[in-house]
Design a protein around this motif. Structure first.
Motif, PDB file in Angstrom:
ATOM      1  N   PHE A   7      -2.142 -26.139  26.291  1.00  0.00           N
ATOM      2  CA  PHE A   7      -3.324 -26.930  26.647  1.00  0.00           C
ATOM      3  C   PHE A   7      -4.507 -26.022  27.015  1.00  0.00           C
ATOM      4  CE2 PHE A   7      -0.285 -30.517  27.830  1.00  0.00           C
ATOM      5  CZ  PHE A   7      -0.633 -31.296  26.733  1.00  0.00           C
ATOM      6  N   LEU A   8      -4.232 -24.896  27.652  1.00  0.00           N
ATOM      7  CA  LEU A   8      -5.311 -23.973  28.014  1.00  0.00           C
ATOM      8  C   LEU A   8      -5.945 -23.374  26.761  1.00  0.00           C
ATOM      9  CD1 LEU A   8      -6.920 -22.445  30.134  1.00  0.00           C
ATOM     10  CD2 LEU A   8      -5.066 -20.755  30.243  1.00  0.00           C
ATOM     11  N   SER A   9      -5.116 -23.014  25.804  1.00  0.00           N
ATOM     12  CA  SER A   9      -5.669 -22.459  24.545  1.00  0.00           C
ATOM     13  C   SER A   9      -6.541 -23.494  23.833  1.00  0.00           C
ATOM     14  CB  SER A   9      -4.523 -22.010  23.616  1.00  0.00           C
ATOM     15  OG  SER A   9      -3.764 -20.970  24.215  1.00  0.00           O
ATOM     16  N   TRP A  10      -6.080 -24.737  23.790  1.00  0.00           N
ATOM     17  CA  TRP A  10      -6.887 -25.793  23.178  1.00  0.00           C
ATOM     18  C   TRP A  10      -8.212 -25.981  23.909  1.00  0.00           C
ATOM     19  CZ3 TRP A  10      -7.776 -30.100  26.359  1.00  0.00           C
ATOM     20  CH2 TRP A  10      -8.643 -31.032  25.826  1.00  0.00           C
ATOM     21  N   ALA A  11      -8.174 -26.048  25.264  1.00  0.00           N
ATOM     22  CA  ALA A  11      -9.381 -26.325  26.040  1.00  0.00           C
ATOM     23  C   ALA A  11     -10.427 -25.221  25.843  1.00  0.00           C
ATOM     24  CB  ALA A  11      -9.024 -26.481  27.501  1.00  0.00           C
ATOM     25  N   ARG A  12     -10.017 -23.988  25.817  1.00  0.00           N
ATOM     26  CA  ARG A  12     -10.962 -22.887  25.625  1.00  0.00           C
ATOM     27  C   ARG A  12     -11.618 -22.958  24.233  1.00  0.00           C
ATOM     28  NH1 ARG A  12      -7.144 -18.049  28.106  1.00  0.00           N
ATOM     29  NH2 ARG A  12      -7.715 -18.348  30.324  1.00  0.00           N
ATOM     30  N   ARG A  13     -10.811 -23.199  23.255  1.00  0.00           N
ATOM     31  CA  ARG A  13     -11.369 -23.277  21.901  1.00  0.00           C
ATOM     32  C   ARG A  13     -12.251 -24.515  21.726  1.00  0.00           C
ATOM     33  NH1 ARG A  13      -7.106 -22.410  19.545  1.00  0.00           N
ATOM     34  NH2 ARG A  13      -6.423 -24.550  19.114  1.00  0.00           N
ATOM     35  N   HIS A  14     -11.854 -25.586  22.366  1.00  0.00           N
ATOM     36  CA  HIS A  14     -12.620 -26.834  22.254  1.00  0.00           C
ATOM     37  C   HIS A  14     -14.030 -26.652  22.827  1.00  0.00           C
ATOM     38  CE1 HIS A  14     -13.321 -31.135  21.926  1.00  0.00           C
ATOM     39  NE2 HIS A  14     -13.570 -31.217  23.253  1.00  0.00           N
ATOM     40  N   ALA A  55      -8.662 -34.307  30.780  1.00  0.00           N
ATOM     41  CA  ALA A  55      -9.754 -35.258  30.559  1.00  0.00           C
ATOM     42  C   ALA A  55     -11.121 -34.588  30.710  1.00  0.00           C
ATOM     43  CB  ALA A  55      -9.621 -36.425  31.534  1.00  0.00           C
ATOM     44  N   ASP A  56     -11.254 -33.690  31.682  1.00  0.00           N
ATOM     45  CA  ASP A  56     -12.524 -32.975  31.860  1.00  0.00           C
ATOM     46  C   ASP A  56     -12.795 -32.044  30.676  1.00  0.00           C
ATOM     47  OD1 ASP A  56     -12.986 -34.199  34.279  1.00  0.00           O
ATOM     48  OD2 ASP A  56     -12.150 -32.547  35.473  1.00  0.00           O
ATOM     49  N   ALA A  57     -11.781 -31.369  30.208  1.00  0.00           N
ATOM     50  CA  ALA A  57     -11.989 -30.477  29.066  1.00  0.00           C
ATOM     51  C   ALA A  57     -12.340 -31.269  27.809  1.00  0.00           C
ATOM     52  CB  ALA A  57     -10.737 -29.648  28.836  1.00  0.00           C
ATOM     53  N   ARG A 116     -16.378 -30.417  29.767  1.00  0.00           N
ATOM     54  CA  ARG A 116     -16.749 -29.934  31.099  1.00  0.00           C
ATOM     55  C   ARG A 116     -15.946 -28.653  31.412  1.00  0.00           C
ATOM     56  NH1 ARG A 116     -17.009 -35.600  31.726  1.00  0.00           N
ATOM     57  NH2 ARG A 116     -14.773 -35.738  32.198  1.00  0.00           N
ATOM     58  N   ARG A 117     -16.694 -27.652  31.811  1.00  0.00           N
ATOM     59  CA  ARG A 117     -16.080 -26.342  32.062  1.00  0.00           C
ATOM     60  C   ARG A 117     -15.077 -26.389  33.204  1.00  0.00           C
ATOM     61  NH1 ARG A 117     -14.601 -21.802  29.565  1.00  0.00           N
ATOM     62  NH2 ARG A 117     -14.120 -20.228  31.137  1.00  0.00           N
ATOM     63  N   SER A 118     -15.284 -27.260  34.137  1.00  0.00           N
ATOM     64  CA  SER A 118     -14.363 -27.362  35.273  1.00  0.00           C
ATOM     65  C   SER A 118     -12.947 -27.697  34.818  1.00  0.00           C
ATOM     66  CB  SER A 118     -14.857 -28.414  36.248  1.00  0.00           C
ATOM     67  OG  SER A 118     -14.936 -29.693  35.633  1.00  0.00           O
ATOM     68  N   GLY A 119     -12.823 -28.420  33.714  1.00  0.00           N
ATOM     69  CA  GLY A 119     -11.501 -28.760  33.195  1.00  0.00           C
ATOM     70  C   GLY A 119     -10.737 -27.515  32.778  1.00  0.00           C
ATOM     71  N   VAL A 120     -11.435 -26.591  32.117  1.00  0.00           N
ATOM     72  CA  VAL A 120     -10.791 -25.342  31.684  1.00  0.00           C
ATOM     73  C   VAL A 120     -10.347 -24.513  32.903  1.00  0.00           C
ATOM     74  CG1 VAL A 120     -11.115 -23.195  30.390  1.00  0.00           C
ATOM     75  CG2 VAL A 120     -12.132 -25.319  29.558  1.00  0.00           C
ATOM     76  N   THR A 121     -11.226 -24.449  33.901  1.00  0.00           N
ATOM     77  CA  THR A 121     -10.883 -23.675  35.104  1.00  0.00           C
ATOM     78  C   THR A 121      -9.648 -24.245  35.790  1.00  0.00           C
ATOM     79  OG1 THR A 121     -13.223 -23.127  35.424  1.00  0.00           O
ATOM     80  CG2 THR A 121     -11.745 -22.855  37.304  1.00  0.00           C
ATOM     81  N   GLY A 173     -18.117 -26.162  20.821  1.00  0.00           N
ATOM     82  CA  GLY A 173     -19.092 -27.224  21.063  1.00  0.00           C
ATOM     83  C   GLY A 173     -18.475 -28.578  21.256  1.00  0.00           C
ATOM     84  N   CYS A 174     -17.172 -28.615  21.512  1.00  0.00           N
ATOM     85  CA  CYS A 174     -16.462 -29.870  21.781  1.00  0.00           C
ATOM     86  C   CYS A 174     -16.581 -30.841  20.605  1.00  0.00           C
ATOM     87  CB  CYS A 174     -17.004 -30.503  23.066  1.00  0.00           C
ATOM     88  SG  CYS A 174     -16.891 -29.443  24.527  1.00  0.00           S
ATOM     89  N   THR A 175     -16.487 -30.356  19.382  1.00  0.00           N
ATOM     90  CA  THR A 175     -16.551 -31.202  18.185  1.00  0.00           C
ATOM     91  C   THR A 175     -15.156 -31.341  17.577  1.00  0.00           C
ATOM     92  OG1 THR A 175     -17.024 -29.280  16.778  1.00  0.00           O
ATOM     93  CG2 THR A 175     -18.906 -30.486  17.689  1.00  0.00           C
TER      94      THR A 175
END
Length: 262
Positions: A202-209, A143-145, A149-154, A213-215
């Motif tokens: 999910f990690l690969s998606w979050a980094r690319r997202h 949800a954070d990613a 929000r960068r914290s979601g990726v971490t 620019g989260c678009t």
């Protein structure tokens, strides 16, 4: 008839004190014969006494100090070494303590607690607890990613690393004492392997997202869809594991984990 002077001289010498022609008394020439046995007996007694003294002195056992101080004497017998004396290492020359009889007969060390069924079940329960903590954090991290929000990726990175460690730990579990332990272990490995694949996707998606620019819609991302697919496979395996785990948990008083908690 007249005697010669020489003959008269000899005749005078041969006469005894009485003036007759008898030879002198025997006592003046040699000791009486009765004294010889007495002398012989005395000599024999002295020899016997000397021999007895030497025999007693020779038969008396010598002390270690006396035996060692005599030159040329036979070496004393080597006494066997007792178990409580130190021995010398022929290689190093160092003295090594003798074995302690009390130590050799002491109690044997206790068996490894993981060797019994209760210990093995406890190790599995610890691993399930770690897996449950990771699962509860994943939904919030996604949800954070999604909200950029960068914290979601971490957080997803931490969860993925934890899943990798849990999978490695599951492969080393000892379950030989548990009923159907081999099948139980394999089901858990299958569940955690699918969960690790899902976390990686999910990690690969979050980094690319976040990098883009989260678009764009999240549901159209290939890694996000793969993460959902592997999560479903993990859920199926976790349900099978939870069913096999329940009687073991009840037997040993452990947590009865459900599929959506692992």
């Amino acid at each position: 008839m007249v005697r010669s002077s020489g003959e008269g001289a000899f005749a005078g010498l041969s006469r005894g004190p009485l003036g007759d022609d008898h030879p002198p008394p025997p006592s003046r020439l040699r000791p009486p014969g009765w004294r010889r046995p007495v002398v012989l007996v005395s000599v024999a007694a002295a020899c016997a006494t000397t021999a007895l003294v030497w025999w007693v002195a020779g038969s008396r056992p010598s002390s270690p100090a006396e035996a060692g101080g005599r030159s040329g004497g036979a070496p004393s017998a080597v006494q066997p070494q007792t178990s409580d004396e130190a021995t010398e290492d022929p290689a190093t020359g160092d003295a090594t303590p003798a074995d302690d009889p009390a130590a050799s007969t002491g109690p044997t060390p206790s068996a490894d607690p993981t060797a019994g069924a209760a210990g093995q079940a406890g190790r599995v329960d610890e691993l399930l607890s770690s897996s449950s903590s990771a699962r509860s954090s994943l939904s919030a991290a996604i949800a954070d990613a999604t909200g950029c929000r960068r914290s979601g990726v971490t957080t997803i990175e931490d969860i993925t690393a934890g899943r990798r460690d849990q999978l490695a730990a599951a492969r080393t579990l000892e379950v030989t004492a548990l009923p159907e332990g081999a099948a139980l272990k394999q089901t858990l490995i299958t569940a955690l392997d699918a969960s690790y694949d899902a976390d990686t996707a999910f990690l690969s998606w979050a980094r690319r997202h976040l990098a883009g620019g989260c678009t764009g819609p999240v549901s159209d991302d290939r890694d996000y869809r793969r993460g959902l697919s592997r999560s479903e496979a993990a859920q199926t395996a976790k349900a099978q594991f939870a069913q096999a785990w329940r009687p073991i948990a009840e037997t040993y008083g452990l947590t009865i984990w459900k599929a959506d908690q692992i």
